[in-house]
Design an enzyme around this catalytic site. Structure first.
Site, short mmCIF file in Angstrom:
data_model
loop_
_atom_site.label_atom_id
_atom_site.label_comp_id
_atom_site.label_asym_id
_atom_site.label_seq_id
_atom_site.Cartn_x
_atom_site.Cartn_y
_atom_site.Cartn_z
N ASP A 107 18.75 9.07 65.79
CA ASP A 107 18.85 9.88 67.33
C ASP A 107 19.52 9.16 67.98
O ASP A 107 19.84 7.56 67.53
CB ASP A 107 16.77 9.56 67.90
N1 URA Z 1 12.35 9.32 63.19
C1 URA Z 1 12.57 9.48 64.83
O1 URA Z 1 11.86 9.95 65.93
N2 URA Z 1 13.97 9.70 64.88
C2 URA Z 1 15.16 8.71 64.46
O2 URA Z 1 16.14 8.23 65.14
C3 URA Z 1 14.38 8.84 62.91
C4 URA Z 1 13.39 9.54 62.24
#
Ligand code: URA
Length: 239
Positions: A107
């Site tokens: 993310d």
């Molecule tokens: N899980 C999440 O919630 N975000 C990420 O970036 C990776 C795994």
């Protein structure tokens, strides 16, 4: 014999920022030699094992490149240019190649290990739902974790009204009751955040610290890249 390829194609694929037209000019200026002989035509066919020198310096041929990036927050795992900076923007010129893309996404507000490669086959193996390559995350939570978490993650959780998750390994920190490590064997959208939400908690900071058996190098600053060694690339797929 490594295999035949056009000289301009080989050089442009190995050197960031160099086009085939540039290679043509280099040849005309007598800057390129192959096995000790100056080459005048950039469309000449060479072998990938040949010794190619540009201004007397060896041009290494590597079929694929594998880059460990320590992604900072605010950068997106995409190759498209939009309003945000992308992980590709962080790759220094000398490691840039056409076809480089992130094998697996984090993310925008997640930090840590992103693998960038132009090896479609490895990327496919890593991302395939059947591969179950472990990904390790360091997590900081809004509220303290409790002893029930380990079992709940180990059983395999159901999130968001029916999405079934594979068993995951939770390890609370010995020093801080809001910090922990989570190992997942899959990569659903916002998975770590959604799993802790299911437990009534909230992720306030997330960093991916390992893929397979390869740890994010601790001396790699946020935003920095390094080219991975071949033996480490194999460890990426280790279960
Ligand atoms: N899980 C999440 O919630 N975000 C990420 O970036 C990776 C795994």
């Amino acid at each position: 014999m490594g295999g035949k390829i056009r000289l301009d194609r080989l050089i442009a694929s190995q050197m960031g920022g160099v086009s085939r037209a540039d290679v043509k000019k280099m040849c005309l200026k007598k800057r390129i030699s192959v096995n000790g002989k100056l080459v005048r035509r950039s469309d000449a066919h060479v072998d990938t094992d040949d010794e190619i020198l540009l201004d007397g310096k060896k041009v290494e041929y590597k079929k694929y490149i594998y880059i460990m990036l320590n992604k900072p927050q605010g950068v997106v795992c995409s190759t498209k240019e939009g309003e945000s900076r992308t992980v590709i923007d962080l790759v220094p010129e000398k490691l840039r190649r056409k076809g480089l893309f992130p094998a697996g996404r984090l993310d925008k507000d997640t930090e840590g290990f992103v693998l960038l490669t132009d090896d479609g086959e490895l990327s496919h193996k890593m991302l395939s739902p059947k591969s179950h390559v472990p990904k390790t995350y360091f997590v900081r939570l809004a509220k303290p974790w409790d002893e029930t978490y380990k079992e709940k993650f180990a059983q395999g959780m159901t999130i968001d009204g029916g999405e079934k998750c594979l068993p995951a390994k939770f390890e609370g920190s010995g020093e801080n009751d809001r910090e922990c490590t989570l190992i997942l064997h899959e990569g659903k959208f916002h998975q770590v955040k959604r799993m802790f939400k299911k437990l009534g908690n909230e992720v306030v900071y997330l960093r991916r610290v390992a893929i397979g058996n390869v740890n994010l190098r601790q001396d790699l600053a946020l935003g920095e890249c390094l080219e991975m060694l071949h033996k480490d690339v194999e460890n990426l797929l280790a279960k």
